[in-house]
Design a protein around this motif. Structure first.
Motif, PDB file in Angstrom:
ATOM      1  N   VAL A  94      57.472 -41.024 -76.105  1.00 48.99           N
ATOM      2  CA  VAL A  94      57.257 -41.337 -74.930  1.00 48.99           C
ATOM      3  C   VAL A  94      55.892 -41.417 -74.290  1.00 48.99           C
ATOM      4  N   ALA A  95      55.374 -39.885 -74.726  1.00 46.28           N
ATOM      5  CA  ALA A  95      53.814 -40.062 -74.501  1.00 46.28           C
ATOM      6  C   ALA A  95      52.902 -41.057 -75.176  1.00 46.28           C
ATOM      7  N   ARG A  96      53.407 -41.307 -76.257  1.00 44.29           N
ATOM      8  CA  ARG A  96      52.558 -42.283 -77.049  1.00 44.29           C
ATOM      9  C   ARG A  96      52.851 -43.747 -76.800  1.00 44.29           C
ATOM     10  N   GLY A  97      53.857 -43.776 -75.978  1.00 43.43           N
ATOM     11  CA  GLY A  97      54.191 -45.234 -75.661  1.00 43.43           C
ATOM     12  C   GLY A  97      54.990 -45.980 -76.681  1.00 43.43           C
ATOM     13  N   GLN A  99      58.041 -47.905 -78.526  1.00 42.75           N
ATOM     14  CA  GLN A  99      59.397 -48.210 -77.927  1.00 42.75           C
ATOM     15  C   GLN A  99      60.064 -48.771 -79.033  1.00 42.75           C
TER      16      GLN A  99
END
Length: 282
Positions: A94-97, A99
């Protein structure tokens, strides 16, 4: 699966859930230290932007999360027996984006995944802790597509890994613990040259290669090394748990003294060596 294997699997789940906090705390240091091993697996995997990737025993997410950034039009599945470790991995995704990743809490010997669904399969240091290598390797083979690459890292010989053997040897010197039964999970279980290659070939893989990769575990002081190892190394914590306070202080003192041999340029540098094995599903 045998009763013994079930017991080992259950113990591993409990242990790694307990150590998830330590791995989260030391995440940056672990990424830097283990990075070259993950990079070697990714290199052997021959990824392309649309690759589908499976990372078995991913723990807190590597090398699967790094691979996810390299396959923007593909996807990555991270599996581990420990829900606690995968929660750390999910937070990092999530922190690195990222998906294009999903997470599965499961046993490596019983992957809830379809046959022939991945272009690459990783397993970085997971084999050292499985009850048996065969069932997990068969599952990796089953889920790999024809032509897919399966790559793994296991720790090399104890003499090539003072980052662990120094403290483990000191523990053994100060305790009277019986030697573990043959086949018990451990860091140096698959360290013999050629052993992993033979197992990959026996599993039906072709074009099998084996090489070594090395880096240093670097710590600024003996105190930081001790804190790090007692919070991320399950075998060390298990050994210390069976000693009294006096013995632990003796072990700590001896470890600090031995670390002096590895001090260079104001830091402690401990060699860390792994075997990188890769093969192709025909």
């Amino acid at each position: 699966m045998s009763v013994a294997a079930d017991s080992i699997r259950d113990q591993q789940r409990i242990i790694w859930d307990q150590f998830a906090a330590g791995w989260r705390k030391w995440d940056a240091e672990l990424l830097a230290w283990h990075g070259p091993f993950g990079a070697a697996l990714i290199e052997e995997a021959r990824l392309h932007p649309r690759s589908s990737v499976l990372d078995v025993a991913s723990g807190t997410g590597e090398p699967g999360l790094t691979a996810a950034a390299l396959v923007p039009d593909g996807h990555v599945v991270l599996t581990d027996i420990s829900a606690g470790m995968l929660k750390v991995a999910e937070a990092k995704a999530v922190a690195r984006g990222l998906q294009n990743v999903r997470f599965e809490v499961c046993d490596a010997a019983a992957l809830p995944l379809e046959d022939e669904s991945f272009d690459a399969v990783f397993c970085r240091f997971g084999f050292n802790f499985f009850p048996a290598i065969g069932p997990a390797l068969r599952e990796m083979f089953r889920t790999a597509r024809p032509g897919a690459r399966i790559t793994a890292a296991v720790w090399g010989r104890a003499a090539e890994n003072p980052w662990a053997s120094l403290i483990q040897g000191t523990l053994a010197h100060h305790t009277e613990l019986p030697p573990p039964p043959a086949g018990t999970p451990g860091l140096f279980r698959y360290s013999a040259a050629g052993l992993m290659s033979r197992m990959f070939r026996d599993a039906g893989l072709v074009d099998v290669t084996e090489r070594r990769a090395s880096t240093d575990l670097v710590k600024a002081s003996p105190e930081l090394y001790w804190e790090f190892m007692t919070e991320i190394a399950t075998t060390v914590a298990a050994g210390l748990a069976q000693t009294d306070r006096e013995a632990r202080e003796l072990i700590r003192s001896d470890v600090f003294q031995l670390l002096g041999r590895y001090e260079h340029d104001g830091a402690i540098r401990l060699r860390s060596t792994a075997t990188i094995v890769a093969g192709t599903r025909g």
